[in-house]
Design a protein around this motif. Structure first.
Motif, short mmCIF file in Angstrom:
data_model
loop_
_atom_site.label_atom_id
_atom_site.label_comp_id
_atom_site.label_asym_id
_atom_site.label_seq_id
_atom_site.Cartn_x
_atom_site.Cartn_y
_atom_site.Cartn_z
N ALA A 71 0.81 -1.22 -0.11
CA ALA A 71 -0.09 0.07 0.20
C ALA A 71 0.86 1.25 0.08
O ALA A 71 0.26 2.47 -0.49
CB ALA A 71 -0.87 -0.03 1.18
N SER A 72 1.93 1.18 0.49
CA SER A 72 2.82 2.50 0.56
C SER A 72 4.20 2.46 -0.04
O SER A 72 4.85 1.25 0.05
CB SER A 72 3.17 2.55 1.91
OG SER A 72 4.27 3.61 2.23
N SER A 73 4.49 3.25 -0.88
CA SER A 73 5.79 3.17 -1.67
C SER A 73 6.92 3.35 -0.66
O SER A 73 8.13 2.86 -0.97
CB SER A 73 5.81 4.16 -2.84
OG SER A 73 5.55 5.46 -2.20
N ALA A 74 6.62 4.43 0.37
CA ALA A 74 7.79 4.63 1.11
C ALA A 74 8.07 3.10 2.33
O ALA A 74 9.34 2.84 2.38
CB ALA A 74 7.51 5.85 2.41
N ALA A 99 12.94 -3.35 10.81
CA ALA A 99 12.72 -2.98 9.51
C ALA A 99 11.25 -2.75 9.48
O ALA A 99 10.61 -1.46 8.90
CB ALA A 99 12.85 -4.17 8.47
N VAL A 100 10.36 -3.34 10.07
CA VAL A 100 8.80 -3.14 10.09
C VAL A 100 8.39 -1.84 10.55
O VAL A 100 7.44 -1.27 10.27
CB VAL A 100 7.81 -4.21 10.43
CG1 VAL A 100 6.81 -4.09 10.80
CG2 VAL A 100 8.06 -5.42 9.47
N GLY A 101 9.01 -1.64 11.88
CA GLY A 101 8.82 -0.48 12.53
C GLY A 101 9.13 0.87 12.00
O GLY A 101 8.26 1.78 11.71
N TYR A 102 10.24 0.80 11.13
CA TYR A 102 10.77 1.96 10.44
C TYR A 102 9.94 2.01 9.26
O TYR A 102 9.61 3.18 8.61
CB TYR A 102 12.32 1.73 9.74
CG TYR A 102 12.91 3.02 9.29
CD1 TYR A 102 12.58 4.45 9.59
CD2 TYR A 102 13.50 2.71 8.06
CE1 TYR A 102 12.98 5.42 8.88
CE2 TYR A 102 13.99 4.13 7.29
CZ TYR A 102 13.95 5.16 8.08
OH TYR A 102 14.26 6.10 6.99
N ALA A 103 9.47 0.91 8.42
CA ALA A 103 8.57 1.09 7.42
C ALA A 103 7.24 1.49 7.72
O ALA A 103 6.77 2.51 6.77
CB ALA A 103 8.46 -0.47 6.78
N ALA A 104 6.69 1.37 8.81
CA ALA A 104 5.31 1.94 9.09
C ALA A 104 5.46 3.32 9.46
O ALA A 104 4.54 4.10 9.33
CB ALA A 104 4.90 1.11 10.52
N VAL A 117 0.34 1.79 14.56
CA VAL A 117 0.36 1.87 12.90
C VAL A 117 1.16 0.72 12.54
O VAL A 117 2.19 0.43 12.54
CB VAL A 117 1.20 3.32 12.68
CG1 VAL A 117 1.39 3.22 11.16
CG2 VAL A 117 0.60 4.30 13.20
N ALA A 118 0.30 -0.37 11.82
CA ALA A 118 0.95 -1.45 11.74
C ALA A 118 0.39 -2.12 10.16
O ALA A 118 0.94 -2.97 9.59
CB ALA A 118 0.58 -2.80 12.58
N ASP A 119 -0.77 -1.42 9.68
CA ASP A 119 -1.19 -1.81 8.46
C ASP A 119 -1.85 -0.56 7.78
O ASP A 119 -2.06 0.46 8.52
CB ASP A 119 -2.07 -3.05 8.52
CG ASP A 119 -3.25 -2.79 9.57
OD1 ASP A 119 -3.85 -1.79 9.82
OD2 ASP A 119 -3.71 -3.81 10.06
N PRO A 120 -2.65 -0.79 6.43
CA PRO A 120 -2.99 0.50 6.11
C PRO A 120 -4.33 0.94 6.83
O PRO A 120 -4.58 2.48 6.79
CB PRO A 120 -3.52 -0.09 4.52
CG PRO A 120 -2.40 -1.11 4.32
CD PRO A 120 -2.27 -1.83 5.60
#
Length: 305
Positions: free
Chosen positions: A23-26, A65-70, A290-293
């Motif tokens: 959902a997110s390019s970032a 990785a997941v925390g920074y991605a969110a 904040v974990a998903d769209p």
């Protein structure tokens, strides 16, 4: 005005970050960079096996990785940077990546080593950790005083304290605490984290950290060791090392944030552990994950309210 929170070990689950990736390019950029730095990481996060994901040396870079991605997904969608940030144990590293203190790739490499060193510090089966519920910090400290081989590891909430140490000592302490009507939960961890038994891990990681450049964070990040916001790069380097053998002073971090006027908290990454700890610690605070769209959308609505 909000504070960003980043979770530590125990928040992982299969599939984490996958919906944000789509959902997110970032978020996709962050996770692609993580995969390039540690090949096979995304497949492990999304397909398992779960036993491999829970290994300390895999779990730590995956959660970072997941925390920074969110967090990056939140910024891309119009969210603002926080006034302050904090992370629980491993999460302190994620907070520093978000603040620009460390580059993502460097941090991923370091936390994989951190996890490996922590796992190797104590032979399997010789260490243990237990969460003590329904007793105050002072009551727990009094009960374990004089018991060799057991230490306070995490101060998570006013009535949630974690002890760590040698397996037999932790089990003895657990029985003593049950006699005081505490609820005791032995934790499914592979080593006695945040205790003096992790000293060899601290010493080994010191050599790796000495070779890495630290920058001044764009916003202050709390140290688990001091329970204060830190901004000096060299001090941060030393505190990240000290963290390995020191208690996580999470209650004091939240109390200090409250004193500084923070009433809104966003937890970035997998799970809702820190959201729950905010609710148990602060009376007039709002916390969202904040974990998903979908949770990202809700966080943006609150942030812009």
């Amino acid at each position: 005005m909000y504070a960003a929170l980043f979770p530590g070990q125990g928040s992982q689950r299969l599939g984490m970050g996958q919906a944000l990736y789509g959902a997110s390019s970032a978020a996709r950029e962050v996770l692609d960079r993580a995969e390039a730095a540690l090949p096979g990481l995304l497949r492990l996060m999304w397909e398992g096996p779960e036993e491999a994901l829970t290994l300390t040396e895999n779990q730590q870079p995956a959660l970072l990785a997941v925390g920074y991605a969110a967090y990056r997904a939140f910024l891309e969608a119009g969210g603002k940077e926080p006034l302050l940030a904090a992370g629980h144990s491993l999460g302190e590293w994620t907070a520093h990546v978000a603040a620009g203190t460390l580059a993502l790739e460097e941090a991923l490499r370091l936390v994989r080593l951190r996890g490996r060193y922590m796992q190797e510090a104590v032979p399997p089966g010789e260490g243990a950790m237990a969460a003590i519920l329904k007793l105050s910090r002072e009551e727990v400290e009094e009960a374990v005083k004089g018991l060799k081989g057991v230490e306070i590891a995490n101060l998570n909430a006013p009535e949630q304290t974690v002890i760590s140490g040698k397996k037999e000592a932790v089990e003895r302490a657990a029985e003593a605490l049950k006699a005081k009507r505490a609820r005791v939960v032995l934790l499914p961890v592979s080593a006695p984290f945040h205790s003096s038994l992790m000293e060899s891990a601290r010493e080994r990681l010191a050599e790796d950290l000495a070779q890495v450049a630290f920058r001044k964070p764009r916003f202050p990040v709390y140290s688990n060791v001091t329970a204060r916001p830190e901004e000096d790069p060299e001090r941060i380097r030393g505190l990240l090392l000290a963290q390995i053998t020191s208690p996580v002073r999470w209650v004091e971090i939240l109390w200090d944030m409250e004193k500084r006027g923070i009433r809104r908290f966003l937890e970035f990454g997998s799970g809702e552990v820190l959201k729950g700890l905010v609710a148990r610690t602060l009376n007039e605070a709002e916390a969202l994950s904040v974990a998903d769209p979908e949770s990202l959308r809700k966080a943006l609505e609150v942030a812009h309210a």
